[in-house]
Design a protein around this motif. Structure first.
Motif: not given
Length: 104
Positions: A68-76, A13-20, A28-33
């Motif tokens: 990095e997007a693939y790494r942080v995105l949860k499986q399925n 629940n935060s907005i983070t500004q910076g180099d993506c 963390p890996a597998n932490s994004v829905d």
């Protein structure tokens, strides 16, 4: 475990500004829905007033960002990513190399 929970909670629940790429490296890996992104299209865009879009002239950020997007995105889970049609080959190569399975 406590350190990972603290890092993971930092992004909830935060907005983070910076180099993506750097921001995702801190996640963390597998932490994004879900990922929705409209990155630069690699077309060297310039409007009538001469304004440009940062990183739109070169693709050196594309593969590291997709990795990095693939790494942080949860499986399925799903990522929706817009891209420049004239650079479809570069985007599809980056997605596939990262591990994504593009679908239309």
């Amino acid at each position: 475990m406590q350190a990972q929970t603290t890092v993971q909670n930092q992004f909830i629940n935060s907005i983070t500004q910076g180099d993506c790429i750097q921001v995702m490296r801190d996640m963390p890996a597998n932490s994004v829905d879900f990922i929705l992104t409209d990155p630069p299209y690699l077309v060297n865009y310039r409007d009538r007033d001469g304004r440009t879009i940062r990183n739109d002239a070169k693709a050196d950020w594309l593969k590291p960002a997709m990795k990095e997007a693939y790494r942080v995105l949860k499986q399925n889970r799903v990522a929706i990513m817009f891209y420049g049609w004239t650079k479809v080959d570069a985007f599809f190569e980056a997605w596939k190399e990262a591990g994504f399975q593009p679908a239309g």
